[in-house]
Write a protein that holds these residues in place. Structure first.
Motif, PDB file in Angstrom:
ATOM      1  N   MET A   1      52.596  39.960 -48.454  1.00  0.00           N
ATOM      2  CA  MET A   1      53.277  41.329 -47.976  1.00  0.00           C
ATOM      3  C   MET A   1      54.670  41.229 -48.738  1.00  0.00           C
ATOM      4  O   MET A   1      55.257  40.191 -48.268  1.00  0.00           O
ATOM      5  N   GLY A   2      55.173  42.177 -49.123  1.00  0.00           N
ATOM      6  CA  GLY A   2      56.473  42.259 -49.668  1.00  0.00           C
ATOM      7  C   GLY A   2      57.793  42.509 -48.678  1.00  0.00           C
ATOM      8  O   GLY A   2      57.464  42.512 -47.714  1.00  0.00           O
ATOM      9  N   ALA A   3      59.153  42.855 -49.279  1.00  0.00           N
ATOM     10  CA  ALA A   3      59.937  43.003 -48.363  1.00  0.00           C
ATOM     11  C   ALA A   3      59.625  44.185 -47.517  1.00  0.00           C
ATOM     12  O   ALA A   3      58.908  45.255 -47.873  1.00  0.00           O
ATOM     13  N   MET A   4      60.380  44.448 -46.323  1.00  0.00           N
ATOM     14  CA  MET A   4      60.239  45.518 -45.723  1.00  0.00           C
ATOM     15  C   MET A   4      61.003  46.814 -46.270  1.00  0.00           C
ATOM     16  O   MET A   4      62.048  46.809 -46.872  1.00  0.00           O
ATOM     17  N   PRO A   5      60.121  47.911 -46.371  1.00  0.00           N
ATOM     18  CA  PRO A   5      60.776  49.045 -46.896  1.00  0.00           C
ATOM     19  C   PRO A   5      61.656  49.709 -46.050  1.00  0.00           C
ATOM     20  O   PRO A   5      61.814  49.283 -44.833  1.00  0.00           O
ATOM     21  N   ALA A   6      62.299  50.634 -46.678  1.00  0.00           N
ATOM     22  CA  ALA A   6      63.188  51.413 -45.816  1.00  0.00           C
ATOM     23  C   ALA A   6      62.570  51.857 -44.644  1.00  0.00           C
ATOM     24  O   ALA A   6      61.269  52.397 -44.639  1.00  0.00           O
ATOM     25  N   ARG A   7      63.255  52.271 -43.338  1.00  0.00           N
ATOM     26  CA  ARG A   7      62.511  52.672 -42.420  1.00  0.00           C
ATOM     27  C   ARG A   7      62.295  54.146 -42.743  1.00  0.00           C
ATOM     28  O   ARG A   7      63.016  55.294 -43.282  1.00  0.00           O
ATOM     29  N   LEU A   8      60.929  54.900 -42.247  1.00  0.00           N
ATOM     30  CA  LEU A   8      60.673  56.050 -42.537  1.00  0.00           C
ATOM     31  C   LEU A   8      61.184  56.943 -41.350  1.00  0.00           C
ATOM     32  O   LEU A   8      61.638  56.487 -40.254  1.00  0.00           O
ATOM     33  N   GLU A  11      60.658  56.945 -37.512  1.00  0.00           N
ATOM     34  CA  GLU A  11      60.023  55.632 -37.063  1.00  0.00           C
ATOM     35  C   GLU A  11      60.884  55.080 -35.881  1.00  0.00           C
ATOM     36  O   GLU A  11      62.117  55.178 -35.884  1.00  0.00           O
ATOM     37  N   ARG A  12      60.189  54.161 -35.215  1.00  0.00           N
ATOM     38  CA  ARG A  12      60.826  53.425 -34.052  1.00  0.00           C
ATOM     39  C   ARG A  12      61.995  52.535 -34.505  1.00  0.00           C
ATOM     40  O   ARG A  12      61.871  52.122 -35.766  1.00  0.00           O
ATOM     41  N   ALA A  13      63.128  52.538 -33.887  1.00  0.00           N
ATOM     42  CA  ALA A  13      64.163  51.813 -34.366  1.00  0.00           C
ATOM     43  C   ALA A  13      64.045  50.566 -34.677  1.00  0.00           C
ATOM     44  O   ALA A  13      64.712  49.876 -35.706  1.00  0.00           O
ATOM     45  N   ARG A  14      63.155  49.697 -33.976  1.00  0.00           N
ATOM     46  CA  ARG A  14      63.189  48.322 -34.087  1.00  0.00           C
ATOM     47  C   ARG A  14      62.178  48.018 -35.234  1.00  0.00           C
ATOM     48  O   ARG A  14      61.342  48.493 -35.649  1.00  0.00           O
ATOM     49  N   ASP A  15      62.372  46.635 -35.719  1.00  0.00           N
ATOM     50  CA  ASP A  15      61.329  46.283 -36.714  1.00  0.00           C
ATOM     51  C   ASP A  15      60.370  46.292 -35.796  1.00  0.00           C
ATOM     52  O   ASP A  15      59.964  45.836 -34.824  1.00  0.00           O
ATOM     53  N   LEU A  24      55.625  44.152 -40.488  1.00  0.00           N
ATOM     54  CA  LEU A  24      54.568  45.211 -40.756  1.00  0.00           C
ATOM     55  C   LEU A  24      55.263  46.355 -41.430  1.00  0.00           C
ATOM     56  O   LEU A  24      56.210  46.845 -40.712  1.00  0.00           O
ATOM     57  N   LYS A  25      54.860  46.673 -42.488  1.00  0.00           N
ATOM     58  CA  LYS A  25      55.184  47.896 -43.142  1.00  0.00           C
ATOM     59  C   LYS A  25      54.659  49.205 -42.562  1.00  0.00           C
ATOM     60  O   LYS A  25      53.607  49.108 -41.810  1.00  0.00           O
ATOM     61  N   GLY A  26      55.340  50.312 -42.861  1.00  0.00           N
ATOM     62  CA  GLY A  26      54.792  51.535 -42.332  1.00  0.00           C
ATOM     63  C   GLY A  26      53.454  52.040 -42.806  1.00  0.00           C
ATOM     64  O   GLY A  26      52.645  52.621 -41.842  1.00  0.00           O
ATOM     65  N   PHE A  27      53.157  51.626 -43.912  1.00  0.00           N
ATOM     66  CA  PHE A  27      51.699  51.844 -44.634  1.00  0.00           C
ATOM     67  C   PHE A  27      51.685  50.848 -45.887  1.00  0.00           C
ATOM     68  O   PHE A  27      52.736  50.309 -46.156  1.00  0.00           O
ATOM     69  N   TYR A  28      50.434  50.834 -46.109  1.00  0.00           N
ATOM     70  CA  TYR A  28      50.029  49.866 -47.211  1.00  0.00           C
ATOM     71  C   TYR A  28      49.362  50.465 -48.363  1.00  0.00           C
ATOM     72  O   TYR A  28      48.638  51.371 -48.141  1.00  0.00           O
ATOM     73  N   GLY A  29      49.602  50.161 -49.416  1.00  0.00           N
ATOM     74  CA  GLY A  29      49.123  50.851 -50.940  1.00  0.00           C
ATOM     75  C   GLY A  29      48.694  49.731 -51.896  1.00  0.00           C
ATOM     76  O   GLY A  29      48.678  48.589 -51.495  1.00  0.00           O
ATOM     77  N   PRO A  30      48.001  50.148 -52.827  1.00  0.00           N
ATOM     78  CA  PRO A  30      47.638  49.252 -53.951  1.00  0.00           C
ATOM     79  C   PRO A  30      48.545  48.115 -54.380  1.00  0.00           C
ATOM     80  O   PRO A  30      48.081  47.199 -54.945  1.00  0.00           O
ATOM     81  N   ASP A  31      49.852  48.383 -54.205  1.00  0.00           N
ATOM     82  CA  ASP A  31      50.836  47.374 -54.640  1.00  0.00           C
ATOM     83  C   ASP A  31      50.508  46.250 -53.845  1.00  0.00           C
ATOM     84  O   ASP A  31      51.007  44.944 -54.185  1.00  0.00           O
ATOM     85  N   ASP A  32      50.117  46.303 -52.506  1.00  0.00           N
ATOM     86  CA  ASP A  32      49.971  45.332 -51.579  1.00  0.00           C
ATOM     87  C   ASP A  32      48.924  44.267 -51.792  1.00  0.00           C
ATOM     88  O   ASP A  32      48.778  43.253 -51.075  1.00  0.00           O
ATOM     89  N   VAL A  33      47.968  44.771 -52.676  1.00  0.00           N
ATOM     90  CA  VAL A  33      46.711  44.027 -52.908  1.00  0.00           C
ATOM     91  C   VAL A  33      46.716  43.729 -54.266  1.00  0.00           C
ATOM     92  O   VAL A  33      45.583  43.553 -55.183  1.00  0.00           O
ATOM     93  N   ALA A  34      47.720  44.006 -55.158  1.00  0.00           N
ATOM     94  CA  ALA A  34      47.737  43.981 -56.766  1.00  0.00           C
ATOM     95  C   ALA A  34      47.112  42.600 -57.266  1.00  0.00           C
ATOM     96  O   ALA A  34      46.490  42.334 -58.324  1.00  0.00           O
TER      97      ALA A  34
END
Length: 541
Positions: A1-8, A11-15, A24-34
């Protein structure tokens, strides 16, 4: 998993982190399993590296074994519970022994006082094991025995009970927990120092390899490591490191890896972080397959497969609002099934208060029966396979567990790490972090630090009470065994056992002969203590 993305937005304030602390990121996509290579990292179910399961059809071909852990009081009471569970659809037995038995004490030992039959069944001699399995055909029911320090002795007793039923060792099927390393790491029910304890484990593996082809010789256990407070990553790493230690010890004994590896099994905890647990099970299978094929050169595909039993997390259950525990257990059991377990115990709702009543044990069994028969999740192998999130999390669990294993190996292996207190300290620190998060309200525990109800609204549940007369009866039975046996035969058998231990021979044949003579558990343990010594852990700071 890469760096944490900017908060959506919103989204809840805490990490947000997993229970192991993985961000944990807010969602995962193709880049996370490249970097994911299907053939290398996943493969179809039933194909190396078995990330997606060890069988091509998984539960469509055969459901997991429903094996409820049971044991309390006398052998007769536990025998009755076994028959009750089998009548209600359980498909395998799992024996819980009381604390004196786990520590190798007879029921009349001063250190056994007040503990006989309290947390499991009391077994002092072959006579108790005969009563425990009365009316249960050992050639048709597989039995798991949760015993570690005196595991070789209980295995010898099971072999002799089989003999008395006319079932030879080669037809006995089941599992001996026999994972002594996790005792030093987490559960602390050890007897001898680590080195002779490891030697006893190899004795059982060697004996079963030659005489008990259907017997799982070691259930390498992360369960108790997790119950002691570890994270999922630590559970995965420390369990596999223990497994590698047993493999190395067997190879040093001269055993061929493919002769014993197919009968090694594992035992994991299924905790509350649903996807992390699924990912843990998938990562465990992949890592073990790679170790066995690539590090040890195992050629038999069965040596590559990690088969495991799962128990839902007892430490996650609460005494407050105990009926909510049914929901917790359901989610944990579902994670185990979606993670591909071969066998499952579901905890009962009352287990934060006592051993389960028969009704609570039946409801726990019904929980996994509903998952199996009504939910539809057993229809497709690895239904979560290909999920961006699950695959990324599986990869991260493997990466972090490998970092731990490499640190342990750099220290000189598991026993060296135990003696340095490394493993114990890592677990203690993880347990402290979790408890602090619960105390601060960062981790919600329903009914404990949020959604609390006043005591007047708490629902009382029936409690299983152990008759205090039980201990006196068990001691009287033990005395009867000692009066009725051939003392000369017992002394001769114990002397042969002492000599086998002193000469560093495999002690299993001598243990079986001592069991046949009705030597007691405590007598056999004391004989081995005289040769091996005992172990006391230094305080871990």
């Amino acid at each position: 998993m890469g760096a944490m993305p900017a908060r959506l937005e919103g989204e809840r304030a805490r990490d947000v982190t997993s229970l192991s602390g993985l961000p944990l990121k807010g969602f995962y996509g193709p880049d996370d399993v490249a970097d994911l290579d299907y053939e290398r990292d996943l493969g179809d179910p039933g194909v190396y590296p078995f990330t997606r399961g060890i069988h091509p059809t998984m539960y469509r071909g055969r459901l997991w074994t429903m094996r409820q852990f049971a044991g309390f009081g006398t052998a007769e009471e536990t025998n009755a519970r076994f028959h009750y569970l089998l009548e209600h659809g359980q498909t395998g037995l799992s024996v819980a022994f009381d604390l004196p038995t786990l520590l190798g004490y007879d029921s009349d030992h001063p250190r056994a006082r007040g503990e006989v039959g309290r947390e499991g069944v009391a077994v002092d001699s072959l006579a108790d094991m005969e009563r425990l399995f009365e009316g249960i055909p050992l050639d048709r029911v597989s039995t798991s025995m949760t015993i570690n320090g005196p595991a070789a002795i209980l295995m010898a007793m099971y072999v002799v009970v089989g003999e008395k039923q006319g079932v030879p060792p080669e037809r006995l099927s089941g599992t001996l927990q026999n994972d002594i390393l996790k005792e030093y790491i987490a559960q602390k029910e050890f007897i001898f120092p680590p080195e002779p304890s490891l030697k006893l484990v190899v004795d059982t593996i060697e004996f079963a390899t030659r005489h008990m082809p259907r017997w799982n010789t070691v259930s390498i256990s992360g369960y108790h490591i997790r119950e002691a407070g570890s994270t999922a990553v630590q559970e995965l790493a420390f369990t596999l490191a223990d497994g590698l230690t047993y493999v190395e010890a067997c190879l040093q004994r001269g055993l061929d890896v493919d002769s014993f590896a197919p009968r090694l099994s594992f035992f994991f905890n299924s905790h509350l972080d649903f996807f992390e647990e699924v990912a843990k099970f998938r990562a465990a299978r992949r890592m073990w397959a790679r170790f066995m094929r690539e590090r040890y050169g195992a050629r038999n595909p069965r040596s590559w497969t990690l088969r495991f039993h799962t128990q839902t997390a007892g430490c996650s259950l609460t005494a407050q609002q105990p009926e909510v525990n049914v929901v917790r257990v359901t989610l944990q059991a579902l994670a185990a099934v979606l993670g591909g377990t071969q066998s499952l115990h579901t905890n009962a709702l009352d287990e934060a208060l006592s051993l389960p009543t028969a009704e609570a044990a039946r409801l726990a069994l019904r929980t996994q029966q509903v998952i199996a028969e009504e939910s539809g999740v057993a229809s497709v192998a690895d239904p979560l396979g290909g999920s961006y999130f699950v695959e990324a999390l599986t990869h991260e669990m493997e990466r972090r567990a490998m970092e731990y294993i490499e640190r342990i190996e750099a220290m000189g292996g598991v026993i060296a790490a135990i003696r340095q207190g490394f493993l114990q300290r890592e677990i203690a620190e993880a347990a402290y972090r979790y408890q602090r998060e619960v105390a601060d309200g960062e981790r919600v525990v329903v009914g404990v630090n949020k959604y609390v109800v006043p005591p007047s609204e708490e629902k009382a549940v029936p409690i299983l009470r152990i008759d205090p007369e039980l201990e006196r009866k068990q001691v009287a039975r033990l005395e009867q065994v000692r009066r009725s046996r051939d003392e000369r035969r017992v002394r001769h058998a114990l002397e042969a056992l002492r000599e086998a231990a002193r000469r560093e021979q495999n002690v299993m044949p001598a243990l079986i002969e001592a069991v046949r003579a009705y030597a007691t558990l405590g007598e056999m343990v004391d004989t081995l203590k005289a040769v091996y010594g005992t172990y006391a852990e230094e305080a871990i700071l």
